[in-house]
Design a protein around this motif. Sequence first.
Motif, PDB file in Angstrom:
ATOM      1  N   LEU A  35     -11.093  46.435  14.079  1.00 52.33           N
ATOM      2  CA  LEU A  35     -11.337  45.804  12.662  1.00 52.33           C
ATOM      3  C   LEU A  35     -10.044  45.142  12.189  1.00 52.33           C
ATOM      4  N   ILE A  36      -8.833  45.660  12.598  1.00 52.07           N
ATOM      5  CA  ILE A  36      -7.820  45.017  12.470  1.00 52.07           C
ATOM      6  C   ILE A  36      -7.275  44.208  13.528  1.00 52.07           C
ATOM      7  N   PRO A  37      -7.250  42.933  13.109  1.00 55.88           N
ATOM      8  CA  PRO A  37      -6.911  42.163  14.576  1.00 55.88           C
ATOM      9  C   PRO A  37      -5.872  42.095  15.010  1.00 55.88           C
ATOM     10  N   GLU A  38      -4.743  42.412  14.286  1.00 55.47           N
ATOM     11  CA  GLU A  38      -3.329  42.490  14.614  1.00 55.47           C
ATOM     12  C   GLU A  38      -3.074  43.853  15.902  1.00 55.47           C
ATOM     13  N   LYS A  39      -4.019  44.842  15.653  1.00 55.68           N
ATOM     14  CA  LYS A  39      -3.994  45.942  16.345  1.00 55.68           C
ATOM     15  C   LYS A  39      -4.240  45.544  17.728  1.00 55.68           C
ATOM     16  N   ALA A  40      -5.488  44.915  17.735  1.00 59.80           N
ATOM     17  CA  ALA A  40      -6.062  44.556  19.127  1.00 59.80           C
ATOM     18  C   ALA A  40      -5.303  43.469  19.609  1.00 59.80           C
ATOM     19  N   GLU A  41      -4.620  42.722  18.935  1.00 60.17           N
ATOM     20  CA  GLU A  41      -3.701  41.608  19.551  1.00 60.17           C
ATOM     21  C   GLU A  41      -2.559  42.239  20.145  1.00 60.17           C
ATOM     22  N   LYS A  42      -1.806  43.197  19.384  1.00 57.51           N
ATOM     23  CA  LYS A  42      -0.846  44.105  20.116  1.00 57.51           C
ATOM     24  C   LYS A  42      -1.186  44.813  21.224  1.00 57.51           C
ATOM     25  N   ALA A  43      -2.262  45.314  21.351  1.00 62.68           N
ATOM     26  CA  ALA A  43      -2.774  46.003  22.605  1.00 62.68           C
ATOM     27  C   ALA A  43      -2.511  44.954  23.603  1.00 62.68           C
ATOM     28  N   LYS A  44      -3.207  43.739  23.357  1.00 62.16           N
ATOM     29  CA  LYS A  44      -3.283  42.871  24.543  1.00 62.16           C
ATOM     30  C   LYS A  44      -2.032  42.462  25.018  1.00 62.16           C
ATOM     31  N   ILE A  45      -1.028  42.241  24.179  1.00 61.05           N
ATOM     32  CA  ILE A  45       0.504  42.100  24.365  1.00 61.05           C
ATOM     33  C   ILE A  45       0.914  43.080  25.380  1.00 61.05           C
ATOM     34  N   ASP A  46       0.754  44.376  24.913  1.00 56.08           N
ATOM     35  CA  ASP A  46       1.214  45.545  25.755  1.00 56.08           C
ATOM     36  C   ASP A  46       0.455  46.062  26.939  1.00 56.08           C
ATOM     37  N   PHE A  47      -0.810  45.494  26.897  1.00 61.45           N
ATOM     38  CA  PHE A  47      -1.574  45.676  27.964  1.00 61.45           C
ATOM     39  C   PHE A  47      -2.424  44.354  28.613  1.00 61.45           C
ATOM     40  N   PRO A  48      -1.476  43.576  29.475  1.00 62.43           N
ATOM     41  CA  PRO A  48      -2.077  42.039  29.765  1.00 62.43           C
ATOM     42  C   PRO A  48      -3.386  42.099  30.441  1.00 62.43           C
ATOM     43  N   LYS A  49      -3.702  43.490  30.991  1.00 62.67           N
ATOM     44  CA  LYS A  49      -4.959  43.398  31.693  1.00 62.67           C
ATOM     45  C   LYS A  49      -6.286  43.179  30.590  1.00 62.67           C
ATOM     46  N   ILE A  50      -5.983  43.372  29.387  1.00 58.68           N
ATOM     47  CA  ILE A  50      -7.041  42.989  28.568  1.00 58.68           C
ATOM     48  C   ILE A  50      -7.380  41.384  28.207  1.00 58.68           C
ATOM     49  N   GLU A  51      -8.453  41.249  28.573  1.00 58.16           N
ATOM     50  CA  GLU A  51      -9.068  39.898  28.493  1.00 58.16           C
ATOM     51  C   GLU A  51      -9.079  39.018  27.122  1.00 58.16           C
ATOM     52  N   ASN A  52     -10.017  39.882  26.191  1.00 61.28           N
ATOM     53  CA  ASN A  52     -10.351  39.181  25.109  1.00 61.28           C
ATOM     54  C   ASN A  52     -10.099  40.115  23.740  1.00 61.28           C
ATOM     55  N   VAL A  53      -9.816  39.549  22.825  1.00 54.92           N
ATOM     56  CA  VAL A  53      -9.409  40.487  21.693  1.00 54.92           C
ATOM     57  C   VAL A  53     -10.580  40.061  20.697  1.00 54.92           C
ATOM     58  N   ILE A  54     -11.211  40.938  19.920  1.00 54.48           N
ATOM     59  CA  ILE A  54     -12.367  40.830  19.103  1.00 54.48           C
ATOM     60  C   ILE A  54     -12.347  41.960  17.897  1.00 54.48           C
ATOM     61  N   THR A  55     -12.982  41.446  16.918  1.00 57.34           N
ATOM     62  CA  THR A  55     -13.144  42.403  15.798  1.00 57.34           C
ATOM     63  C   THR A  55     -14.367  43.007  15.365  1.00 57.34           C
ATOM     64  N   ASP A  56     -15.608  42.244  16.064  1.00 65.50           N
ATOM     65  CA  ASP A  56     -16.798  42.938  16.039  1.00 65.50           C
ATOM     66  C   ASP A  56     -17.154  43.341  17.620  1.00 65.50           C
ATOM     67  N   TYR A  57     -17.486  44.732  17.362  1.00 64.50           N
ATOM     68  CA  TYR A  57     -17.828  45.495  18.670  1.00 64.50           C
ATOM     69  C   TYR A  57     -19.121  44.948  19.072  1.00 64.50           C
ATOM     70  N   HIS A  58     -20.087  44.412  18.376  1.00 60.85           N
ATOM     71  CA  HIS A  58     -21.292  43.837  18.703  1.00 60.85           C
ATOM     72  C   HIS A  58     -21.245  42.795  19.668  1.00 60.85           C
ATOM     73  N   VAL A  59     -20.162  42.308  19.641  1.00 64.72           N
ATOM     74  CA  VAL A  59     -19.908  40.862  20.880  1.00 64.72           C
ATOM     75  C   VAL A  59     -19.820  41.654  22.014  1.00 64.72           C
ATOM     76  N   ALA A  60     -19.127  42.772  22.224  1.00 67.15           N
ATOM     77  CA  ALA A  60     -19.067  43.482  23.665  1.00 67.15           C
ATOM     78  C   ALA A  60     -20.237  44.163  23.973  1.00 67.15           C
ATOM     79  N   LEU A  61     -21.099  44.714  23.049  1.00 71.78           N
ATOM     80  CA  LEU A  61     -22.279  45.304  23.291  1.00 71.78           C
ATOM     81  C   LEU A  61     -23.292  44.260  23.564  1.00 71.78           C
TER      82      LEU A  61
END
Length: 113
Positions: A35-61
Amino acid sequence: MKIIAVIGCGRIANKQHLPALSKIDEVRIKYACDLIPEKAEKAKIDFPKIENVITDYHVALADPEVDAVYVLTPNFAHYTITMDALKAGKHVFCEKPITINYALSCEMAEEAK
């Protein structure tokens, strides 16, 4: 190849799950959601294997490519997200405790059958 979404990019995700998942060649981390976009963005920086950052989990579902989701949110949110994921036909790993009370845990177990 298993395609997953990580829902919740807090401490448990960053210290335990994402480091381990990033080392598995047969896993694609298609989404990191928070829900906090900066947290997901930081995770993507720290773990480059992450392909996309989202704030709504329904997108993934809603993504038919996603096989499984990791529910790594605060405990009070586990039930709703896990039930939504199960109803979407996804495999679910839910961090403990799975819910905040026994009755909800029983409902979740029944949905997972």
